[in-house]
Design a protein around this motif. Structure first.
Motif, mmCIF file in Angstrom:
data_model
loop_
_atom_site.group_PDB
_atom_site.id
_atom_site.type_symbol
_atom_site.label_atom_id
_atom_site.label_comp_id
_atom_site.label_asym_id
_atom_site.label_seq_id
_atom_site.Cartn_x
_atom_site.Cartn_y
_atom_site.Cartn_z
ATOM 1 N N ILE A 417 0.843 -1.197 0.000
ATOM 2 C CA ILE A 417 0.000 0.000 0.000
ATOM 3 C C ILE A 417 0.880 1.250 0.000
ATOM 4 C CG2 ILE A 417 -1.754 1.281 1.264
ATOM 5 C CD1 ILE A 417 -2.831 -1.271 0.080
ATOM 6 N N ARG A 418 1.919 1.226 0.809
ATOM 7 C CA ARG A 418 2.854 2.361 0.856
ATOM 8 C C ARG A 418 3.454 2.626 -0.514
ATOM 9 N NH1 ARG A 418 8.257 0.489 3.120
ATOM 10 N NH2 ARG A 418 8.137 -0.432 1.026
ATOM 11 N N ASP A 419 3.928 1.568 -1.177
ATOM 12 C CA ASP A 419 4.563 1.736 -2.491
ATOM 13 C C ASP A 419 3.572 2.284 -3.513
ATOM 14 O OD1 ASP A 419 6.865 0.755 -1.364
ATOM 15 O OD2 ASP A 419 6.621 -1.280 -2.156
ATOM 16 N N LEU A 420 2.332 1.782 -3.456
ATOM 17 C CA LEU A 420 1.310 2.274 -4.383
ATOM 18 C C LEU A 420 1.066 3.764 -4.188
ATOM 19 C CD1 LEU A 420 -1.019 1.843 -6.432
ATOM 20 C CD2 LEU A 420 -2.480 1.274 -4.481
ATOM 21 N N MET A 421 0.978 4.207 -2.928
ATOM 22 C CA MET A 421 0.718 5.619 -2.645
ATOM 23 C C MET A 421 1.924 6.487 -2.983
ATOM 24 S SD MET A 421 -1.592 5.440 0.848
ATOM 25 C CE MET A 421 -2.224 7.113 0.619
ATOM 26 N N ASN A 422 3.112 5.928 -2.866
ATOM 27 C CA ASN A 422 4.308 6.681 -3.265
ATOM 28 C C ASN A 422 4.384 6.823 -4.786
ATOM 29 O OD1 ASN A 422 5.326 7.251 -0.713
ATOM 30 N ND2 ASN A 422 6.483 5.344 -0.595
ATOM 31 N N GLN A 423 3.941 5.806 -5.513
ATOM 32 C CA GLN A 423 3.974 5.851 -6.976
ATOM 33 C C GLN A 423 2.958 6.833 -7.532
ATOM 34 O OE1 GLN A 423 3.380 1.763 -8.114
ATOM 35 N NE2 GLN A 423 5.308 1.090 -7.175
ATOM 36 N N ASP A 424 1.838 6.986 -6.833
ATOM 37 C CA ASP A 424 0.793 7.912 -7.284
ATOM 38 C C ASP A 424 0.411 8.834 -6.126
ATOM 39 O OD1 ASP A 424 -1.345 9.272 -8.297
ATOM 40 O OD2 ASP A 424 -2.401 7.513 -9.059
ATOM 41 N N PRO A 425 1.081 9.989 -6.015
ATOM 42 C CA PRO A 425 0.831 10.903 -4.888
ATOM 43 C C PRO A 425 -0.575 11.475 -4.846
ATOM 44 C CG PRO A 425 2.916 11.391 -5.973
ATOM 45 C CD PRO A 425 2.192 10.440 -6.861
ATOM 46 N N SER A 426 -1.363 11.299 -5.900
ATOM 47 C CA SER A 426 -2.727 11.834 -5.917
ATOM 48 C C SER A 426 -3.713 10.924 -5.180
ATOM 49 C CB SER A 426 -3.201 12.028 -7.364
ATOM 50 O OG SER A 426 -3.368 10.767 -8.011
ATOM 51 N N ILE A 427 -3.313 9.695 -4.911
ATOM 52 C CA ILE A 427 -4.238 8.744 -4.281
ATOM 53 C C ILE A 427 -4.424 9.070 -2.808
ATOM 54 C CG2 ILE A 427 -4.541 6.333 -3.585
ATOM 55 C CD1 ILE A 427 -3.257 5.476 -6.149
ATOM 56 N N LYS A 428 -5.692 9.120 -2.392
ATOM 57 C CA LYS A 428 -6.058 9.226 -0.992
ATOM 58 C C LYS A 428 -7.007 8.080 -0.654
ATOM 59 C CE LYS A 428 -5.627 14.279 -0.654
ATOM 60 N NZ LYS A 428 -6.314 15.537 -0.241
ATOM 61 N N PHE A 429 -6.880 7.553 0.563
ATOM 62 C CA PHE A 429 -7.692 6.403 0.937
ATOM 63 C C PHE A 429 -8.475 6.653 2.224
ATOM 64 C CE2 PHE A 429 -4.536 3.643 -1.434
ATOM 65 C CZ PHE A 429 -5.443 3.208 -2.391
ATOM 66 N N GLU A 430 -9.696 6.133 2.231
ATOM 67 C CA GLU A 430 -10.413 5.924 3.486
ATOM 68 C C GLU A 430 -10.109 4.492 3.912
ATOM 69 O OE1 GLU A 430 -14.615 7.268 4.401
ATOM 70 O OE2 GLU A 430 -14.933 5.088 4.203
ATOM 71 N N VAL A 431 -9.476 4.332 5.037
ATOM 72 C CA VAL A 431 -9.086 3.008 5.524
ATOM 73 C C VAL A 431 -10.198 2.480 6.419
ATOM 74 C CG1 VAL A 431 -7.335 1.679 6.737
ATOM 75 C CG2 VAL A 431 -6.671 3.727 5.467
ATOM 76 N N GLN A 432 -10.840 1.410 5.970
ATOM 77 C CA GLN A 432 -11.976 0.858 6.699
ATOM 78 C C GLN A 432 -11.598 -0.462 7.386
ATOM 79 O OE1 GLN A 432 -15.240 0.363 3.979
ATOM 80 N NE2 GLN A 432 -15.558 2.575 3.706
ATOM 81 N N GLY A 433 -11.936 -0.555 8.666
ATOM 82 C CA GLY A 433 -11.777 -1.797 9.400
ATOM 83 C C GLY A 433 -13.111 -2.511 9.500
ATOM 84 N N HIS A 434 -13.129 -3.818 9.205
ATOM 85 C CA HIS A 434 -14.360 -4.609 9.223
ATOM 86 C C HIS A 434 -14.174 -5.847 10.103
ATOM 87 C CE1 HIS A 434 -16.376 -2.523 5.787
ATOM 88 N NE2 HIS A 434 -15.106 -2.239 5.461
ATOM 89 N N CYS A 435 -15.254 -6.239 10.799
ATOM 90 C CA CYS A 435 -15.251 -7.427 11.649
ATOM 91 C C CYS A 435 -16.327 -8.406 11.184
ATOM 92 C CB CYS A 435 -15.527 -7.057 13.112
ATOM 93 S SG CYS A 435 -14.356 -5.886 13.835
ATOM 94 N N ASP A 436 -16.265 -9.645 11.661
ATOM 95 C CA ASP A 436 -17.387 -10.548 11.478
ATOM 96 C C ASP A 436 -18.416 -10.263 12.572
ATOM 97 O OD1 ASP A 436 -16.569 -11.827 13.834
ATOM 98 O OD2 ASP A 436 -15.394 -13.321 12.757
ATOM 99 N N ASN A 437 -19.447 -11.090 12.679
ATOM 100 C CA ASN A 437 -20.515 -10.803 13.632
ATOM 101 C C ASN A 437 -20.289 -11.445 14.995
ATOM 102 O OD1 ASN A 437 -20.950 -13.463 12.961
ATOM 103 N ND2 ASN A 437 -23.171 -13.248 12.695
ATOM 104 N N THR A 438 -19.087 -11.960 15.252
ATOM 105 C CA THR A 438 -18.777 -12.514 16.560
ATOM 106 C C THR A 438 -18.619 -11.367 17.560
ATOM 107 O OG1 THR A 438 -17.605 -14.351 15.518
ATOM 108 C CG2 THR A 438 -17.212 -13.986 17.867
ATOM 109 N N GLY A 439 -19.317 -11.448 18.689
ATOM 110 C CA GLY A 439 -19.240 -10.388 19.685
ATOM 111 C C GLY A 439 -20.293 -9.315 19.463
ATOM 112 N N SER A 440 -20.382 -8.382 20.390
ATOM 113 C CA SER A 440 -21.398 -7.337 20.332
ATOM 114 C C SER A 440 -21.016 -6.256 19.326
ATOM 115 C CB SER A 440 -21.578 -6.705 21.715
ATOM 116 O OG SER A 440 -20.421 -5.972 22.081
ATOM 117 N N ALA A 441 -22.044 -5.536 18.864
ATOM 118 C CA ALA A 441 -21.805 -4.458 17.903
ATOM 119 C C ALA A 441 -20.954 -3.360 18.522
ATOM 120 C CB ALA A 441 -23.139 -3.894 17.421
ATOM 121 N N ALA A 442 -21.186 -3.067 19.803
ATOM 122 C CA ALA A 442 -20.418 -2.003 20.462
ATOM 123 C C ALA A 442 -18.935 -2.336 20.490
ATOM 124 C CB ALA A 442 -20.936 -1.788 21.884
#
Length: 500
Positions: A417-442
């Motif tokens: 990911i670092r190399d990709l962003m260095n190759q194209d300085p115009s790229i900006k990302f929203e970094v999303q973290g996702h979980c499965d449904n194990t455990g509570s939503a909170a």
């Protein structure tokens, strides 16, 4: 009331020394009574300190007028601490005699409910003292249990920096993910098939794993599942030879290997292996020590049927009595093998396999332990995904269970990911973290946000500008697969980079 006394005394001091002295004489007995009956609350202690400070100012002024100039603050005479006094662990104040520090109000170590907070526990991995939670504040090692046993030992700290050169990248589509969490102790692993010997679920260092006694097992599939591009990952436990010999005095320690076959069949016999029906045979020493360093040996067959071999020896010998990460990457005909942070083999031309099977190659009991199996289909180049879909879905960034601590084997994907962003300085990302449904939503919402923030921090630490990254925790709100299966939950535990 004390605040009124302080203000009044201060005004007296400003007006005249004589009046101040008279005022203090009137307040002297009252101040003494206050000192005797002083409460242990933080507010009262702060006020008492201020009252004493005002009294000290008068005393210093009177001595000066009498020709007895008090020494400068940095030249005060230090008296020996009284017997039974203690030094504050927070601010360093010496000579405390009560249950609270005279300067900062910190509670005396070993008193009341704060005893554990003052003493805490010492980390068996890095030596950090004063830990109060279940994990070390410095290195993240788990707190020793009441019996003194520590959960899964951490990899040696000296090797941590080397992971920066780790270039393994996990495949994009998970086809087998087995962390053994739902397995029953003493039973055969439900998502494996057995070809020879014996395997069962056990725990070592508090971690659930597969124990194989000359057992050959393979993931439970009916059809060939290895494609022309795939990755395989798993963990193995390396025993200290002297520890094993001590625990098994009547059993000799010979050549003991974790053996992995990439082959044309799912149930490969020794005869078939020697007849050339394998693409790769990988052997990893199971017993190591300072006198017996870890050796990794491998042989492979080219598409034309030629047999070739290679080996790798570790230069350091502190990698025993703990689990280690093994990764294999295959792309059409090229194969790479990784052990922890090191790439141990780079094979340019190998026959394409269809199956994988695992074996504890030896007759010694209680020696072979495996866990965290994952097989995935190969990765599509990142730039193609960004330009085509506008996002990158990755399973190559993984975390410690229930924590936002990035595992070191994630370094290869983060570097991509670092190399990709260095190759194209115009790229900006929203970094999303996702979980499965194990455990509570909170819990999932908070954890996914913390994990997204940890990834952003890792990229910023590698030189990516923070204004090009935004961390967003999605929890379990947006699944992309069925949460009722292990593979489905594994696919939902993902990281996404959304182009902005």
């Amino acid at each position: 009331m004390k605040r009124i006394l302080i203000i009044t005394a201060a005004l007296a001091f400003v007006c005249s020394s004589a009046n101040a002295q008279s005022f203090l004489e009137k307040l002297g007995q009252k101040a003494l009574d206050k000192a005797v009956s002083r409460t242990e609350s933080a507010a009262d202690r702060a006020v008492d300190k201020a009252f004493d400070a005002v009294e000290g100012l008068f005393s210093k002024k009177d001595k000066k007028e009498a020709g007895q100039e008090a020494p400068a603050d940095n030249q005060q005479t230090q008296s020996a601490p009284a017997a039974g006094s203690w030094t504050c662990p927070e601010c360093g104040k010496t000579g405390n005699t009560g249950n609270f520090c005279d300067d900062c109000g910190a509670k005396k170590p070993g008193t009341g409910s704060s005893a554990s907070a003052q003493s805490g526990w010492n980390c068996p991995e890095c030596g950090k003292t004063g830990n109060t939670g279940n994990f070390c504040a410095d290195c993240g090692a788990r707190k020793p249990s009441a019996g003194g046993q520590v959960s899964e030992p951490k990899k040696p700290a000296a090797s941590a920096v080397v992971w920066n050169n780790y270039d393994f990248v996990a495949g994009d589509e998970i086809i087998h993910d087995d962390n053994l969490e739902g397995e029953q102790m003493g039973e055969f692993p439900s998502r494996m098939d057995l070809f020879q010997g014996n395997c069962q679920i056990v725990t070592i260092d508090g971690v659930k794993c597969i124990s194989s006694e000359d057992g050959i097992f393979t993931p439970l599939f009916d059809e060939p599942y290895l494609t022309d591009a795939f990755t395989i990952e798993f963990d193995v436990y390396l025993y200290d030879r002297s520890t094993y010999e001590k625990n098994h005095p009547n059993v000799g320690v010979g050549i003991n290997n974790y053996t992995i076959y990439l082959a044309e069949t799912d149930k490969l016999s020794r005869v078939q292996a020697y007849e050339g029906q394998i693409a790769l045979k990988l052997e990893i020493d199971a017993c190591v020590s300072d006198n017996y360093p870890c050796n990794i040996w491998y042989e492979w067959y080219t598409p034309g049927g030629d047999r070739r071999e290679g080996s790798f020896n570790f230069e350091y010998n502190d990698k025993y009595n703990c689990f280690h990460h093994v990764a294999i990457s295959f792309n059409k005909r090229a194969c790479k093998i990784y052990f922890d942070e090191q790439r141990v083999a780079n094979i340019p031309n190998m026959k394409a396999p269809k199956w994988v099977q695992f074996r504890g190659d030896g007759d010694y009991p209680g020696l072979y332990f495996w866990k965290n199996f994952r097989i995935a289909k190969g990765a599509v180049p990142l730039y193609e995904r960004v330009q085509g879909e506008g996002r990158i879905v990755t399973y190559g960034i993984t975390f410690d269970t229930g924590k936002a601590t990035i595992k070191p084997e994630s370094t290869g994907e983060i570097n991509r990911i670092r190399d990709l962003m260095n190759q194209d300085p115009s790229i900006k990302f929203e970094v999303q973290g996702h979980c499965d449904n194990t455990g509570s939503a909170a819990v999932n919402d908070k954890l996914s946000q913390q994990r997204a923030e940890a990834i952003v921090a890792a990229l910023v630490a590698q030189g990516i500008s923070a204004d090009r990254l935004t961390a967003v925790g999605k929890g379990s709100s947006t699944p992309i697969a069925d949460n009722s299966t292990d593979e489905g939950r594994a696919k939902n535990r993902r990281v996404e980079f959304i182009k902005k």
